[in-house]
Motif scaffolding. Structure first.
Motif, short mmCIF file in Angstrom:
data_model
loop_
_atom_site.label_atom_id
_atom_site.label_comp_id
_atom_site.label_asym_id
_atom_site.label_seq_id
_atom_site.Cartn_x
_atom_site.Cartn_y
_atom_site.Cartn_z
N HIS A 1 27.22 55.74 37.08
CA HIS A 1 27.55 54.82 36.00
C HIS A 1 28.98 55.03 35.50
CE1 HIS A 1 25.78 57.88 32.95
NE2 HIS A 1 27.03 57.74 32.59
N ARG A 2 29.50 56.25 35.60
CA ARG A 2 30.89 56.46 35.19
C ARG A 2 31.86 55.68 36.07
NH1 ARG A 2 30.28 63.01 34.73
NH2 ARG A 2 29.10 63.06 32.76
N ILE A 3 31.64 55.73 37.37
CA ILE A 3 32.54 55.06 38.31
C ILE A 3 32.47 53.54 38.14
CG2 ILE A 3 32.96 54.58 40.75
CD1 ILE A 3 32.15 57.50 41.31
N THR A 4 31.25 53.00 38.04
CA THR A 4 31.11 51.54 37.92
C THR A 4 31.64 51.04 36.59
OG1 THR A 4 28.80 51.90 37.24
CG2 THR A 4 29.19 51.31 39.54
N ILE A 5 31.38 51.78 35.52
CA ILE A 5 31.89 51.37 34.20
C ILE A 5 33.42 51.46 34.18
CG2 ILE A 5 32.01 52.02 31.76
CD1 ILE A 5 29.05 52.79 31.96
N LEU A 6 33.96 52.53 34.76
CA LEU A 6 35.42 52.67 34.82
C LEU A 6 36.04 51.53 35.63
CD1 LEU A 6 37.99 54.30 34.24
CD2 LEU A 6 37.52 55.60 36.35
N SER A 7 35.39 51.17 36.73
CA SER A 7 35.95 50.10 37.58
C SER A 7 35.98 48.77 36.85
CB SER A 7 35.15 50.00 38.88
OG SER A 7 33.83 49.54 38.63
N VAL A 8 34.91 48.46 36.11
CA VAL A 8 34.89 47.20 35.35
C VAL A 8 35.86 47.26 34.18
CG1 VAL A 8 33.43 45.62 34.02
CG2 VAL A 8 32.52 46.71 36.07
N ALA A 9 36.00 48.43 33.56
CA ALA A 9 36.97 48.58 32.48
C ALA A 9 38.39 48.37 32.99
CB ALA A 9 36.83 49.97 31.85
N VAL A 10 38.69 48.90 34.18
CA VAL A 10 40.01 48.68 34.79
C VAL A 10 40.23 47.19 35.04
CG1 VAL A 10 41.32 49.02 36.92
CG2 VAL A 10 40.21 50.97 35.82
N SER A 11 39.19 46.52 35.52
CA SER A 11 39.28 45.07 35.77
C SER A 11 39.54 44.31 34.48
CB SER A 11 37.99 44.59 36.42
OG SER A 11 38.05 43.22 36.74
N PHE A 12 38.87 44.72 33.40
CA PHE A 12 39.08 44.06 32.10
C PHE A 12 40.49 44.28 31.59
CE2 PHE A 12 38.78 44.57 27.38
CZ PHE A 12 38.71 43.21 27.08
N LEU A 13 40.96 45.51 31.65
CA LEU A 13 42.31 45.82 31.17
C LEU A 13 43.37 45.09 32.00
CD1 LEU A 13 41.94 49.65 30.45
CD2 LEU A 13 42.03 47.78 28.79
N ALA A 14 43.16 45.03 33.31
CA ALA A 14 44.09 44.28 34.16
C ALA A 14 44.07 42.80 33.80
CB ALA A 14 43.72 44.48 35.63
N SER A 15 42.90 42.27 33.48
CA SER A 15 42.80 40.86 33.07
C SER A 15 43.56 40.62 31.78
CB SER A 15 41.32 40.48 32.90
OG SER A 15 40.62 40.58 34.11
N LEU A 16 43.52 41.59 30.86
CA LEU A 16 44.28 41.47 29.62
C LEU A 16 45.78 41.40 29.89
CD1 LEU A 16 42.51 43.91 27.11
CD2 LEU A 16 42.74 41.44 26.88
N VAL A 17 46.26 42.25 30.80
CA VAL A 17 47.68 42.24 31.15
C VAL A 17 48.06 40.90 31.78
CG1 VAL A 17 49.46 43.32 32.57
CG2 VAL A 17 47.74 44.74 31.42
N ILE A 18 47.21 40.41 32.68
CA ILE A 18 47.47 39.12 33.34
C ILE A 18 47.44 37.99 32.32
CG2 ILE A 18 46.59 37.49 35.05
CD1 ILE A 18 45.49 39.94 36.58
N PHE A 19 46.54 38.09 31.35
CA PHE A 19 46.45 37.07 30.29
C PHE A 19 47.78 36.99 29.53
CE2 PHE A 19 45.33 36.16 25.79
CZ PHE A 19 44.91 34.85 25.95
N GLN A 20 48.32 38.14 29.17
CA GLN A 20 49.61 38.15 28.48
C GLN A 20 50.71 37.55 29.35
OE1 GLN A 20 50.16 38.99 25.30
NE2 GLN A 20 48.01 39.50 24.97
N ASP A 21 50.66 37.85 30.63
CA ASP A 21 51.67 37.33 31.55
C ASP A 21 51.57 35.81 31.68
OD1 ASP A 21 53.79 37.93 33.54
OD2 ASP A 21 52.32 37.12 34.96
N VAL A 22 50.34 35.30 31.74
CA VAL A 22 50.14 33.85 31.85
C VAL A 22 50.58 33.16 30.58
CG1 VAL A 22 48.37 32.05 32.05
CG2 VAL A 22 48.32 34.00 33.60
N LEU A 23 50.29 33.75 29.42
CA LEU A 23 50.74 33.16 28.16
C LEU A 23 52.27 33.08 28.10
CD1 LEU A 23 48.40 34.67 25.40
CD2 LEU A 23 48.33 32.39 26.42
N ALA A 24 52.92 34.00 28.79
CA ALA A 24 54.38 33.99 28.84
C ALA A 24 54.92 32.92 29.79
CB ALA A 24 54.89 35.36 29.25
N GLY A 25 54.01 32.20 30.46
CA GLY A 25 54.44 31.09 31.32
C GLY A 25 54.42 31.38 32.80
N HIS A 26 53.92 32.55 33.21
CA HIS A 26 53.90 32.90 34.63
C HIS A 26 52.52 32.60 35.23
CE1 HIS A 26 56.95 35.97 33.02
NE2 HIS A 26 57.62 34.96 33.56
#
Length: 689
Positions: free
Chosen positions: A32-57
């Motif tokens: 459960h640590r590995i799977t939760i960490l993997s989904v958390a990484v995916s969520f955090l990466a999505s947040l970064v991409i969200f900020q990038d898209v809002l910037a027009g990219h």
């Protein structure tokens, strides 16, 4: 940034592989640590991409080309825009909450690692679907979520009801997916490509083409859109392909939340929104979408009124809310549909996980007739359930209010022929939703404490009079069916004198984290998503579909909109639904029984879910069995074995018997035959001359 795009879907895939293939040596904790960490990484990466898209990219490109056939290339590619990134955030956040919640909910299950592997694989599949930039990858994600849902619904694979439910889900979705595949085939035939951008850019030039079938004058774009939407009817459980969704409750509660809130059932809503450049070219397809959604929104809500399984009540509310989203799609209010998809994801995941918390406290008893008075024992679950219920019924200032109110207003402003019926269905559905939601809430958390008694003692007589009434409750006690004893059914329900208690923090923490957006997310995102045109070029709306444009001109700010809603019909209908359920189930519980006896025919129809399951079992399943028997008895036994195999053997035997009589071994017989043969040949030769 492209590496970050890859990280979003691949991180959950790595977690799924680790827990699935190496779960035993890793053990429960590390799985459960590995799977939760993997989904958390995916969520955090999505947040970064969200900020990038809002910037027009934005990004639209190929990651990997795996085959070329003629002029058509088959690729893995990503389309990262505002629509995509919003879906990525919803999917990864809800999935993360479900992963954390699963630690407590599945603690005693022997399939612990396998379950974590499945839900991570489910997350990967949904992310591949929403990030796709072509129809082929869309279809891959589409089928992958269907496959993993089959595995999860039948997770407790020794239970007959779970086996039946996952087969039902799989087969019903194959019906929708057949239409979906035909639609993709038509896209390839007409446009010569499966790339979104190329198809959308050339869509208008093919708007008036007809289907190349002699004697048929169907518009090609209408045919493509309706076929694609049939796929959405299966995945998003729209009438009449809705029958699989209530039975999906056979799976563990965490997957019920994941399927119903953020992944599989929202795939159809997302797909139609993504295909808006095609749907906007066919009013017929939009009207079809609107009618199907309106029927689902109202008539599936009616079924929630008679359910006694806590998870099934929430399941039927999902069906109804998916109908609301579908109606919004038909009204060309795609951004509003996605807005409701987002708000619904939070409060519906909250309601499912809260139901799971109650089930744990009740020792896996799911029947709301055996509950009552849980408020004082489970304060966190009580308050979060109240928040989820208020959001579901569209209470002003809660998240569901802004999205539901926007849908009703958009449909009211639509000029499509189906909009009148759809508006009536949605407004009537407001009362129905409030009634069944708070019926469940009051029976579970307030009133008399009915737990710790003989099950159904107060309902035994009613069930004896209406045997079908208990049919819908066959699974009312089978969640956690695998706990402690592999896959055998343990004792369910609290023992006499035993009291429930609040669940551990790994269960209640996700409830709190989901309750927060269930309150504020609608207020915070209403302005950008609905009013300010957040989606931009991600969604296309034709000029003559002006409902959303008119709504933008009339729209109010979130706070004033909530105040204004106090004088509208939907608000008073919702209030009436809450008041009616309070009076019926807390003050005068004799009234529902009296109504049931008075209108027993209607109750029986609702309890049997409009007889769709019986019809499907009789017509489709029975027809398939009948056709199989016909093919076996006539095709196999008589035609193949009897005529072709045994018949040819008998023919050879008969022919051999004749030849055996001719082949005597006497020379004078052969000489006589030769003379006769020569005579025949000479006669023929003479005639021919």
């Amino acid at each position: 940034m492209q590496n970050l795009y890859l990280l979003v879907p691949l991180a959950p895939l790595v977690g799924a592989i680790a827990a699935g293939l190496f779960g035993k040596p890793l053990g429960r904790a590390w799985s459960h640590r590995i799977t939760i960490l993997s989904v958390a990484v995916s969520f955090l990466a999505s947040l970064v991409i969200f900020q990038d898209v809002l910037a027009g990219h934005t990004f639209n490109g190929t990651v990997y080309q795996w085959m070329t056939s003629g002029d058509t290339s088959f690729e893995v590619g990503f389309l990262i825009d505002r629509l995509t990134v919003l879906m990525m955030l919803v999917v990864t956040f809800v999935s993360l909450m479900v992963h954390i919640y699963t630690i407590g909910y599945m603690a005693d299950d022997p399939g612990y690692q396998r379950f974590f592997s499945y839900i991570s694989l489910f997350t990967f599949s949904m992310l591949m679907l929403v990030m796709a930039n072509n129809f082929l990858q869309l279809f891959f994600g589409w089928e992958a979520v269907g496959l993993v849902s089959y595995l999860l619904i039948g997770f407790w694979y020794k239970k007959e009801t779970a086996i039946y439910a996952n087969l039902k889900a799989f087969l019903v979705n194959r019906v929708g997916d057949f239409g979906f595949l035909l639609g993709i085939g038509l896209v390839l035939m007409v446009f010569g490509t499966l790339d979104y951008a190329s198809v959308f850019a050339n869509a208008r030039s093919h708007a008036n083409e007809l289907v190349p079938i002699p004697g048929v004058s169907w518009n090609m774009m209408t045919a493509i859109c309706i076929l694609l939407f049939i796929g959405a009817m299966g995945k998003s459980a729209q009438f009449p392909l809705h029958v699989w969704l209530p039975d999906s409750m056979e799976g563990p509660t965490p997957i019920s939340a994941l399927i119903h809130a953020a992944t599989m059932v929202t795939a159809g809503i997302f797909m139609v929104s993504r295909m808006s450049p095609l749907f906007e070219l066919s009013d017929t397809a939009l009207s079809f979408v609107m009618i199907i959604g309106a029927i689902t929104a109202l008539f599936m809500g009616f079924l929630g009124i008679v359910q006694n399984d806590i998870k099934r009540v929430v399941a039927y509310s999902t069906l109804s809310q998916l109908g609301y989203m579908t109606v919004a799609l038909g009204a060309s209010a795609y951004s509003v549909a996605i807005f409701h998809l987002m708000t619904h994801a939070f409060f519906k995941a909250l309601l499912f996980l809260a139901a799971g918390s109650v089930i744990i406290a009740m020792h896996h008893d799911q029947d709301i007739r055996n509950m009552g008075g849980l408020k004082k024992y489970m304060p966190i679950t009580w308050i979060t359930s109240l928040i989820g219920s208020l959001a579901l019924i569209g209470t002003p200032l809660f998240s569901g209010f802004y999205s539901k109110e926007s849908i009703i207003e958009a449909v009211h402003l639509s000029h499509l022929p189906a909009s009148g019926f759809a508006y009536f269905a949605l407004v009537a559905g407001v009362f129905v939703t409030a009634f069944y939601s708070f019926r469940m809430y009051f029976l579970v958390f307030h009133g008399e404490e009915r737990f710790g008694k003989a099950h159904h003692d107060a309902h035994a007589h009613a069930d004896a009079q209406h045997p079908s009434a208990s049919s819908g409750q066959a699974d009312a006690h089978d969640d956690h069916g695998a706990h402690d004893t592999g896959h055998e059914e343990p004792h369910h329900g609290l023992a006499p004198g035993q009291k429930p208690h609040e669940t551990p923090w790994v269960v209640t923490l996700p409830l709190i984290l989901l309750a927060i957006p269930s309150v504020v997310i609608g207020y915070v995102t209403f302005e950008p998503l609905v009013h300010a045109g957040y989606f931009g070029d991600s969604i296309f709306i034709s000029e003559h579909h002006d409902a959303l444009k008119v709504m933008h001109e009339e729209i109010e700010y979130p706070l004033s909109m909530a105040i204004h809603a106090l004088a509208t019909l939907p608000f008073w209908l919702a209030l009436a639904g809450v008041a009616a359920s309070w009076y019926f189930y807390l003050k005068r519980p004799d009234i529902p029984d009296a109504i049931k006896n008075k209108f027993s025919f209607i109750y029986t129809v609702l309890d049997n879910k409009y007889y769709f399951d019986r019809f499907n079992d009789w017509f489709f399943a029975g027809g398939a069995r009948g056709a199989s028997r016909l093919l076996w008895k006539f095709g196999d036994v008589k035609l193949i074995d009897g005529l072709m195999v045994n018949g040819s053997a008998r023919l050879v035997g008969l022919f051999s018997g004749v030849l055996r009589r001719v082949q005597t071994g006497y020379i004078y017989h052969y000489a006589f035959s030769m003379i006769i043969g020569v005579f025949v040949l000479l006669t023929i030769h003479t005639w021919l001359e």
